[in-house]
Write a protein that holds these residues in place. Structure first.
Motif, PDB file in Angstrom:
ATOM      1  N   SER A  85      -6.229   2.417  -8.661  1.00 24.16           N
ATOM      2  CA  SER A  85      -4.800   2.260  -8.722  1.00 24.16           C
ATOM      3  C   SER A  85      -4.304   1.431  -9.947  1.00 24.16           C
ATOM      4  O   SER A  85      -4.721   0.048  -9.617  1.00 24.16           O
ATOM      5  N   THR A  99      -1.281  -0.227 -11.834  1.00 24.89           N
ATOM      6  CA  THR A  99       0.061  -0.836 -11.545  1.00 24.89           C
ATOM      7  C   THR A  99       0.911  -1.762 -12.141  1.00 24.89           C
ATOM      8  O   THR A  99      -0.136  -2.650 -12.850  1.00 24.89           O
ATOM      9  N   ASP A 144     -10.014  -1.188  -1.498  1.00 30.01           N
ATOM     10  CA  ASP A 144      -9.078  -0.247  -2.384  1.00 30.01           C
ATOM     11  C   ASP A 144      -8.944  -0.990  -3.595  1.00 30.01           C
ATOM     12  O   ASP A 144      -8.740  -2.233  -3.494  1.00 30.01           O
ATOM     13  N   LYS A 148       0.900  -1.232  -0.107  1.00 34.22           N
ATOM     14  CA  LYS A 148      -0.046   0.092  -0.013  1.00 34.22           C
ATOM     15  C   LYS A 148       0.956   1.333  -0.130  1.00 34.22           C
ATOM     16  O   LYS A 148       0.669   2.537  -0.751  1.00 34.22           O
ATOM     17  N   ARG A 149       2.142   1.187   0.662  1.00 30.77           N
ATOM     18  CA  ARG A 149       2.945   2.435   0.465  1.00 30.77           C
ATOM     19  C   ARG A 149       3.410   2.468  -0.809  1.00 30.77           C
ATOM     20  O   ARG A 149       3.289   3.746  -1.383  1.00 30.77           O
ATOM     21  N   GLU A 150       3.684   1.443  -1.608  1.00 29.07           N
ATOM     22  CA  GLU A 150       4.096   1.355  -2.929  1.00 29.07           C
ATOM     23  C   GLU A 150       3.067   1.898  -3.739  1.00 29.07           C
ATOM     24  O   GLU A 150       3.298   2.813  -4.897  1.00 29.07           O
ATOM     25  N   SER A 182       0.752   4.201  -2.861  1.00 30.08           N
ATOM     26  CA  SER A 182       0.385   5.321  -2.330  1.00 30.08           C
ATOM     27  C   SER A 182      -1.211   5.283  -1.694  1.00 30.08           C
ATOM     28  O   SER A 182      -1.934   6.496  -2.046  1.00 30.08           O
ATOM     29  N   ILE A 183      -1.456   4.190  -1.140  1.00 33.74           N
ATOM     30  CA  ILE A 183      -2.960   3.753  -0.552  1.00 33.74           C
ATOM     31  C   ILE A 183      -2.936   3.933   0.765  1.00 33.74           C
ATOM     32  O   ILE A 183      -2.122   3.337   1.372  1.00 33.74           O
ATOM     33  N   ASP A 184      -3.796   5.028   1.234  1.00 33.84           N
ATOM     34  CA  ASP A 184      -4.108   5.059   2.769  1.00 33.84           C
ATOM     35  C   ASP A 184      -5.094   4.275   3.104  1.00 33.84           C
ATOM     36  O   ASP A 184      -6.190   3.757   2.580  1.00 33.84           O
TER      37      ASP A 184
END
Length: 505
Positions: free
Chosen positions: A386, A388, A364, A312-314, A316-318
């Protein structure tokens, strides 16, 4: 070919012919490289522009030492391997010749073909068909010699392919290996399916059992013919069939992927073993060892909470919402059977974006484009999804639900106990995941819409899917962390043969 000295590193020739092949075969290359092997990589590509990203990755791998040698070979007739070098003078002559041939084909040959289309039974049409057939047959014979030369120069211990399907690539490479006493191993990443070939060819008149040449080949070689629902097709047009026969690479069942002459199939799991056996693949060629991706799936699944935070950091998901992963697919709308409900693939993507929006409050949303259709994604990004290029196996293992479109990656989700919505978007009607507990199979837009309602976290049906998928997991994956070891041991075993047999049964 003489066997190398025992203290020299073993070499593998790994074959790929499309971006999705490269993604999976690069996994194989990495584990062999990490175990002391030298990797020779042979990639058959389309036009340089469409495959430019993969070609760049392959060259990067070579420059970084991942591949000891790379051979790039363009698919089709009158095309030259990039490893073949020419003098400056020869390059100029070749360029002039190329321009002349382009002009000749676009003017004289192009006009003749247009005339032939309007006059199917004309002498010109029949002459062009005969000329093209002769070119194809000679191309097979020429490629047989060229590919044998490439395999011989590579001086490898084993040839590794992701699939053995009719055509002039994997059958001729495997044949070249056997003539040089080099074994071949299939490390599959997709599902062999007779129906895929038949249904995708239904709309192409070149494959119908019509015309004198296709009918003749059908009579002489009936295993190349399949008949269903009142329609008879040949697996390949007549000259290609003859090319395979003359090069002695015609498999027992041309419709079934991997039914040819490779020495061993490294089968991924128990479900796939049953699938191959039911399709007529002999048990002697099947070894259940797991998939290269299994060990990664096992590691991510074991450490899911920690790895999910990293992912989630990669991205950019909070927040701590579960992940709904959507796996992309190639655009097959132009060649699929009747039933595709949208005007084109772009309209489907717009519809998908609309249907996913209500789920963003519960999940998400993450979309992973298919390697053979990387351009899709901009529309979904605008809808809050998102997008990716992160490895699909990693994404699947860390997701809570997976939406896919008749994809072999569904096996990963089942093994990781991730419920699946399998949308038969192009109406191929495959049996691959029918009846598998935890997989919700749908075939229409309305069914897909209802399925999305069924995967909301607070839905009773979703709870049932979560329970059911646990029942199926053990048959669809080998997540003990030892699949890589078994695959390497199998390749070592195959390389230990003094004499490499060429048998299809």
């Amino acid at each position: 070919m003489t066997k190398k000295l025992k203290d020299s590193p073993r070499r593998a020739l790994i074959i790929s012919q499309r971006p999705s092949d490269y993604v999976e075969m690069s996994r194989c290359a990495k584990i062999l490289k990490n175990n002391g092997w030298e990797i020779h990589f042979l990639y058959f590509h389309g036009d340089a522009e469409s495959d430019s990203d993969v070609i760049d990755l392959i060259k990067q791998q070579e420059s970084e030492g991942g591949f000891s040698h790379v051979e790039l070979r363009q698919i089709g007739m009158h095309r030259r391997s990039e490893a073949e070098t020419m003098s400056p003078g020869s390059m100029v002559l070749a360029r002039v010749r190329h321009l002349f041939l382009v002009f000749f084909r676009k003017t004289i040959v192009g006009n003749l073909k247009e005339y032939a289309k309007r006059n199917a039974n004309s002498l010109i049409n029949n002459t062009l068909m005969l000329y093209n057939s002769i070119r194809i047959i000679f191309f097979y014979l020429s490629e047989k010699s060229s590919l044998k030369d490439i395999v011989s120069k590579s001086d490898v211990d084993v040839i590794i392919v992701p699939e053995d399907v009719v055509g002039y690539i994997s059958p001729l490479v495997i044949k070249a290996g056997h003539e040089l006493n080099i074994p071949s191993v299939i490390i599959p990443y997709t599902i062999a399916n007779e129906q895929e070939a038949f249904r995708s060819l239904l709309g192409n008149s070149h494959y119908h059992l019509e015309g004198v040449w296709n009918r003749l080949m059908g009579k002489l070689f009936p295993n190349w013919v399949m008949s269903q629902e009142g329609v008879s097709l040949v697996r390949m047009p007549a000259p290609y069939i003859l090319g395979q026969v003359l090069t002695k690479t015609s498999p027992p069942n041309p419709w079934m992927m991997n039914s040819g002459f490779a020495n061993i199939i490294a089968v991924e799991n128990l479900a796939m073993r049953e699938y191959y056996l039911k399709s007529g693949i002999p048990d002697t060629k099947i070894r259940v060892v797991g998939a290269i991706s299994d060990d990664s799936l096992a590691e991510f699944k074991l450490n899911k909470a920690r790895e999910l935070r990293v992912l989630k950091r990669e991205l950019s998901i909070d927040g701590d919402k579960p992940i709904l992963l959507v796996g992309g697919c190639p655009d097959q709308s132009g060649c699929c059977p009747p039933g595709f409900e949208y005007s084109d693939f772009q309209q489907f993507i717009l519809r998908l974006a609309d249907l996913l929006k209500p789920l963003s409050s519960s999940y998400d949303l993450v979309f992973r484009p298919h390697p053979n259709n990387m351009g899709v994604g901009e529309v979904l990004e605008k809808a809050g999804v998102s997008v990716t290029n992160i490895d699909t196996a990693r994404l699947v293992s860390l997701s809570d639900v997976y939406i896919a479109f008749a994809s072999a990656t569904i096996r990963w989700a089942i093994a990781c106990e991730v419920p699946v919505v399998n949308y038969d978007l192009f109406h191929y009607n495959y049996d691959d995941f029918k009846g598998v507990p935890g997989v919700l199979n749908v075939t229409t837009d309305e069914e897909f819409k209802n399925a999305l309602e069924s995967i909301k976290p607070d839905c009773a049906r979703f709870g049932a899917l979560q329970r059911d998928i646990k029942i199926s997991a053990h048959r669809w994956g080998m997540l003990d962390g030892k699949s890589t070891d078994r695959i390497i041991a199998l390749i070592d075993e195959v390389c230990g043969q003094e004499f490499v047999p060429r048998v299809s049964k």
